[in-house]
Write a protein that holds these residues in place. Structure first.
Motif, short mmCIF file in Angstrom:
data_model
loop_
_atom_site.label_atom_id
_atom_site.label_comp_id
_atom_site.label_asym_id
_atom_site.label_seq_id
_atom_site.Cartn_x
_atom_site.Cartn_y
_atom_site.Cartn_z
N VAL A 33 1.08 -1.08 0.34
CA VAL A 33 0.03 0.27 0.12
C VAL A 33 0.06 1.62 -0.12
O VAL A 33 0.54 2.10 -0.84
CB VAL A 33 -0.34 0.13 0.98
N VAL A 34 1.83 1.21 1.04
CA VAL A 34 2.86 2.56 1.03
C VAL A 34 3.75 2.46 -0.20
O VAL A 34 3.98 3.86 -0.93
CB VAL A 34 4.48 2.13 2.21
N LEU A 35 4.12 1.95 -0.67
CA LEU A 35 4.64 1.96 -2.40
C LEU A 35 4.37 2.22 -3.25
O LEU A 35 4.35 3.35 -3.53
CB LEU A 35 5.14 -0.35 -2.94
N ILE A 36 2.90 1.47 -3.57
CA ILE A 36 2.53 2.41 -4.82
C ILE A 36 1.33 3.87 -4.55
O ILE A 36 1.10 4.27 -5.28
CB ILE A 36 1.24 1.11 -4.69
N SER A 37 1.88 4.41 -2.74
CA SER A 37 0.91 5.51 -2.62
C SER A 37 1.51 6.18 -3.57
O SER A 37 0.64 8.22 -3.13
CB SER A 37 1.02 5.79 -0.97
N PHE A 38 2.54 6.42 -3.65
CA PHE A 38 4.17 7.64 -4.10
C PHE A 38 3.06 7.57 -5.16
O PHE A 38 3.57 7.19 -5.80
CB PHE A 38 5.06 6.75 -4.41
N ASP A 39 3.92 9.23 -5.55
CA ASP A 39 3.74 10.51 -7.04
C ASP A 39 4.73 9.02 -7.79
O ASP A 39 5.90 9.21 -7.69
CB ASP A 39 3.74 10.91 -6.28
N ARG A 40 4.07 9.63 -8.98
CA ARG A 40 4.77 8.58 -9.81
C ARG A 40 6.26 9.34 -10.45
O ARG A 40 6.87 8.82 -11.01
CB ARG A 40 3.47 8.83 -11.87
N TYR A 41 6.01 10.33 -10.35
CA TYR A 41 7.32 11.44 -10.62
C TYR A 41 8.48 11.36 -9.11
O TYR A 41 9.40 12.06 -9.83
CB TYR A 41 7.28 12.95 -10.66
N ALA A 42 7.88 10.85 -8.56
CA ALA A 42 8.72 11.40 -6.65
C ALA A 42 9.88 9.34 -7.31
O ALA A 42 9.10 8.61 -5.94
CB ALA A 42 7.74 10.69 -5.83
N LEU A 49 12.05 2.35 0.46
CA LEU A 49 11.80 1.40 0.48
C LEU A 49 12.47 -0.33 -0.16
O LEU A 49 12.00 -1.13 0.14
CB LEU A 49 10.98 1.41 -0.56
N ALA A 50 13.44 0.04 -0.27
CA ALA A 50 14.45 -1.05 -0.92
C ALA A 50 14.52 -1.52 0.55
O ALA A 50 15.60 -3.00 0.96
CB ALA A 50 15.86 -0.94 -1.51
N VAL A 51 14.84 -0.61 1.64
CA VAL A 51 15.55 -1.33 2.92
C VAL A 51 15.55 -2.77 3.23
O VAL A 51 15.87 -4.13 3.57
CB VAL A 51 15.47 -0.53 3.35
N LEU A 52 13.61 -2.73 3.11
CA LEU A 52 12.60 -4.20 3.76
C LEU A 52 12.78 -5.33 2.73
O LEU A 52 13.34 -6.17 3.48
CB LEU A 52 11.37 -3.53 3.55
N ALA A 112 10.34 5.15 -15.56
CA ALA A 112 11.23 4.70 -13.88
C ALA A 112 11.08 4.12 -12.32
O ALA A 112 10.99 3.05 -11.82
CB ALA A 112 13.04 5.55 -13.39
N ASP A 113 9.71 4.89 -12.25
CA ASP A 113 8.18 4.72 -10.81
C ASP A 113 7.97 3.56 -11.68
O ASP A 113 8.48 2.34 -10.79
CB ASP A 113 7.37 5.48 -10.71
N ILE A 114 7.59 2.60 -12.26
CA ILE A 114 7.38 1.34 -12.98
C ILE A 114 7.85 0.41 -12.21
O ILE A 114 7.30 -0.61 -11.98
CB ILE A 114 6.36 1.24 -14.10
N ALA A 115 8.86 1.08 -13.29
CA ALA A 115 9.90 -0.28 -12.87
C ALA A 115 10.48 -0.39 -11.41
O ALA A 115 10.80 -2.05 -10.61
CB ALA A 115 11.44 -0.38 -13.89
N ILE A 116 10.48 0.77 -10.83
CA ILE A 116 11.35 0.44 -9.72
C ILE A 116 10.06 -0.28 -8.86
O ILE A 116 10.40 -0.96 -7.56
CB ILE A 116 11.89 2.13 -8.34
N LYS A 117 8.74 -0.04 -8.80
CA LYS A 117 7.66 -0.20 -8.18
C LYS A 117 7.34 -1.82 -8.19
O LYS A 117 7.44 -2.31 -7.16
CB LYS A 117 6.58 0.42 -7.92
N PHE A 118 7.77 -1.60 -9.49
CA PHE A 118 7.35 -3.76 -9.71
C PHE A 118 8.52 -4.15 -9.22
O PHE A 118 7.99 -5.80 -8.52
CB PHE A 118 7.98 -3.38 -11.50
N ALA A 119 9.47 -4.09 -9.47
CA ALA A 119 10.78 -4.33 -8.99
C ALA A 119 11.06 -5.12 -7.16
O ALA A 119 11.17 -5.90 -6.95
CB ALA A 119 12.66 -4.25 -9.19
N LEU A 120 10.40 -4.19 -7.15
CA LEU A 120 11.05 -3.74 -4.52
C LEU A 120 9.76 -4.66 -5.02
O LEU A 120 9.57 -5.33 -3.55
CB LEU A 120 10.19 -2.43 -4.66
N GLY A 121 8.38 -5.10 -5.60
CA GLY A 121 7.27 -5.51 -5.05
C GLY A 121 7.02 -6.66 -5.38
O GLY A 121 7.30 -7.95 -4.40
N VAL A 122 8.49 -7.17 -5.87
CA VAL A 122 8.80 -8.87 -6.78
C VAL A 122 9.58 -9.30 -5.56
O VAL A 122 9.58 -10.13 -4.92
CB VAL A 122 8.80 -8.66 -8.04
#
Length: 257
Positions: A33-42, A49-52, A112-122
Motif C-alpha cells: 500500500v505504501v509503495l503504490i501510494s507514491f506519486d509517479r514522479y517521486a 523502500l528497498a531496505v525492507l 522508472a517509477d513503474i520499473a522500481i515499484k515492480f522490482a521492489l514488489g517482486v
C-alpha cells in the motif's frame, strides 16, 4: 525448477522464518500500500523502500541473485508499460537532485517509477514466499478474514500448477524423443496443436485421479495444516518496526522529485 527451490528455502530456519505468517502477510500488504501510494514522479523517494526487501532476503538467508532472477523472469509483464510511458507522457518535468537541477520528460520518470515499484514488489513477495511455507500463508489468509473460496483457489493453484508443469515437461520430452526437435520449424509449429490437445486430455485425466484421491482421504473443502500459527512478542516487535519504517519512508523522507 524454481518452484522446488522456493519450497526448499521456505523450509529453512532463520529469524524471518520463525515469524508468524500473519505478521509477515500484514507487513507485506502494508508495504504494498505504501509503495503504490507514491506519486509517479517521486522516483527518488522510493530509494528507502528497498531496505525492507533486502533486509528480509538477508535475514531470511534467501540468495539475492535468485530474487533478482525472479524480477527478470516476470519483467515482460510490465515491459510494455515501461516502454510506452516516454511516448505518451512527453511533458517536461523539473528535476532537482541535490545541487543539480534540470528538466526531463515526465514519461521517463513514469517508466522508472513503474520499473522500481515492480522490482521492489517482486522482491518483497519473493522474500515472503521463500521464508514462509505456503500452507501457513493460506492459514494466515484464512485467519485474517480472506474469503474461503479465494483461499481454496490459491491453494489448488499453487499445489497443482506444478503437477501441470511436470505433465507438460513429460509431453515435451516424449515429443523430442520422437525426433520433433530435429524437424523443420514449420512442422514443429504444426505439432503444437497436438501437444496442447494431449496435455489437455492428460490434465483432465489427472484431475479426476486427484479428485478421487482427495475424496478418499476425507477432504471436504476445509484446509488443514499440521503446524499451528502462534503470535509471539517477536511478531509484535516486527510489526511495530515495519510500521515505523513505512511511516518514515512515506512521510519522513525529503521529496527530491
Amino acid at each position: 525448477m524454481h518452484h522446488h527451490f522456493i519450497d526448499h528455502l521456505a523450509m529453512g530456519d532463520s529469524p524471518v522464518h520463525r515469524l508468524d505468517a500473519r505478521a509477515k502477510l500484514v507487513a507485506l500488504l502494508a508495504y504494498t500500500v505504501v509503495l503504490i501510494s507514491f506519486d509517479r514522479y517521486a522516483v527518488a523517494d522510493l530509494a528507502p523502500l528497498a531496505v525492507l526487501p533486502l533486509a528480509l532476503l538477508w535475514f531470511g538467508r534467501v540468495p539475492v541473485g535468485f530474487a533478482l532472477r525472479r524480477v527478470v523472469m516476470l519483467s515482460p509483464f510490465i515491459l510494455m508499460l515501461v516502454l510506452m510511458s516516454p511516448i505518451y507522457d512527453r511533458a517536461p518535468h523539473a528535476v532537482t537532485f541535490g545541487s543539480w537541477q534540470g528538466t526531463i520528460s515526465g514519461g521517463w520518470l513514469t517508466a522508472a517509477d513503474i520499473a522500481i515499484k515492480f522490482a521492489l514488489g517482486v522482491l518483497v513477495l519473493t522474500a515472503t514466499m521463500c521464508t514462509t511455507r505456503f500452507a501457513l500463508l493460506l492459514e494466515a489468509m484464512r485467519r485474517l478474514g480472506m474469503p474461503q473460496v479465494v483461499v481454496l483457489q490459491l491453494g489448488f493453484l499453487y499445489r497443482y500448477i506444478f503437477v501441470l508443469i511436470d505433465e507438460a515437461m513429460r509431453v515435451r520430452r516424449a515429443r523430442d524423443f520422437r525426433g520433433a526437435a530435429l524437424a523443420p520449424v514449420g512442422r514443429r509449429l504444426a505439432a503444437v496443436g497436438g501437444v496442447i490437445g494431449t496435455l489437455f486430455v492428460r490434465t483432465l485425466d489427472r484431475s479426476q485421479r486427484v479428485h478421487l484421491a482427495m475424496a478418499a482421504r476425507g477432504y471436504r473443502g476445509e484446509p488443514h495444516s499440521l503446524r499451528q500459527l502462534h503470535f509471539h512478542r517477536a511478531d509484535a516487535v516486527f510489526l511495530l518496526v515495519v510500521a515505523a519504517y513505512l511511516v518514515a519512508c512515506r512521510w519522513g523522507y525529503p521529496t527530491w522529485f
